[in-house]
Design a protein around this motif. Structure first.
Motif, mmCIF file in Angstrom:
data_model
loop_
_atom_site.group_PDB
_atom_site.id
_atom_site.type_symbol
_atom_site.label_atom_id
_atom_site.label_comp_id
_atom_site.label_asym_id
_atom_site.label_seq_id
_atom_site.Cartn_x
_atom_site.Cartn_y
_atom_site.Cartn_z
ATOM 1 N N ARG A 153 1.001 -1.349 -0.416
ATOM 2 C CA ARG A 153 -0.291 -0.054 -0.290
ATOM 3 C C ARG A 153 0.485 1.352 0.242
ATOM 4 O O ARG A 153 2.063 1.207 0.908
ATOM 5 C CB ARG A 153 -1.127 -0.272 1.228
ATOM 6 N N SER A 154 0.257 2.309 -0.251
ATOM 7 C CA SER A 154 1.063 3.001 -0.532
ATOM 8 C C SER A 154 -0.023 4.789 -0.539
ATOM 9 O O SER A 154 -1.139 4.456 -0.855
ATOM 10 C CB SER A 154 2.783 3.103 -1.932
ATOM 11 N N VAL A 155 0.690 6.177 -0.468
ATOM 12 C CA VAL A 155 0.496 7.085 -0.414
ATOM 13 C C VAL A 155 1.397 8.203 -0.820
ATOM 14 O O VAL A 155 3.109 7.915 -0.901
ATOM 15 C CB VAL A 155 -0.086 7.797 1.160
ATOM 16 N N THR B 92 -1.883 11.195 -1.492
ATOM 17 C CA THR B 92 -2.928 11.346 -3.042
ATOM 18 C C THR B 92 -2.013 8.915 -3.148
ATOM 19 O O THR B 92 -1.617 9.362 -3.102
ATOM 20 C CB THR B 92 -1.422 11.237 -4.255
ATOM 21 N N ASN B 93 -3.024 8.957 -3.305
ATOM 22 C CA ASN B 93 -3.249 7.231 -3.199
ATOM 23 C C ASN B 93 -2.908 6.978 -4.081
ATOM 24 O O ASN B 93 -3.408 7.469 -5.283
ATOM 25 C CB ASN B 93 -3.582 6.547 -2.185
ATOM 26 N N THR C 149 -7.430 12.157 -3.316
ATOM 27 C CA THR C 149 -6.966 13.008 -2.097
ATOM 28 C C THR C 149 -7.361 13.400 -0.608
ATOM 29 O O THR C 149 -8.608 13.609 -0.980
ATOM 30 C CB THR C 149 -6.660 14.421 -3.235
#
Length: 148
Positions: free
Chosen positions: A7-9, A22-23, A28
């Motif tokens: 998972r990241s943003v 922001t994914n 956002t």
């Protein structure tokens, strides 16, 4: 152990003390470092942490109960104390309080939802909610500076 996808943003600075996360899907959320100073109503990073804990458990409990009956009310209050001590800045005394009701007269579905509510809350806390499980168990955070 099951390996899930990463998972990241990405967090970018908008202006002094204001940021946007922001994914991977493009959604956002803006936030800031102030706590209501100068009329700023943006969430702080600590408030986002509290929202993530509450939101994660709320989603788990909603899935388990709403398949039986639509709740009349459903809210989750997440509170804690921000402290600064020899360990640095951190949150202590985190509390998650559910307030969920189901309509009377809705038959077996509402009764079933009321019955499973305590188990759903407990299961979310003890096993399902990735956010609160990560906070409770503790996970090291690696910080680096990338070459630009």
């Amino acid at each position: 152990m099951t390996q899930d996808s990463p998972r990241s943003v990405t967090v970018e600075r908008i202006s002094t003390g204001h940021f946007v996360a922001t994914n991977a899907r493009g959604a956002t959320i803006t936030f800031g470092t102030s706590s209501g100073a100068h009329g700023d109503s943006a969430f702080t990073p600590v408030e986002l942490l509290l929202a993530a804990i509450g939101g994660c458990s709320a989603a788990d409990v909603d899935v388990a109960t709403s398949r039986h009956a639509e709740p009349a009310t459903f809210s989750v209050a997440v509170t804690g104390d921000k402290v600064s001590d020899e360990l640095g800045n951190r949150m202590t005394g985190l509390r998650v309080a559910f307030s969920v009701t189901f309509p009377d007269g809705e038959g077996d579905g509402a009764d079933r939802a009321r019955t499973i509510l305590p188990r759903a809350v407990r299961t979310s806390h003890d096993r399902l909610c990735t956010v609160s499980r990560t906070v409770e168990i503790g996970t090291p955070v690696t910080v680096t500076i990338e070459d630009s």
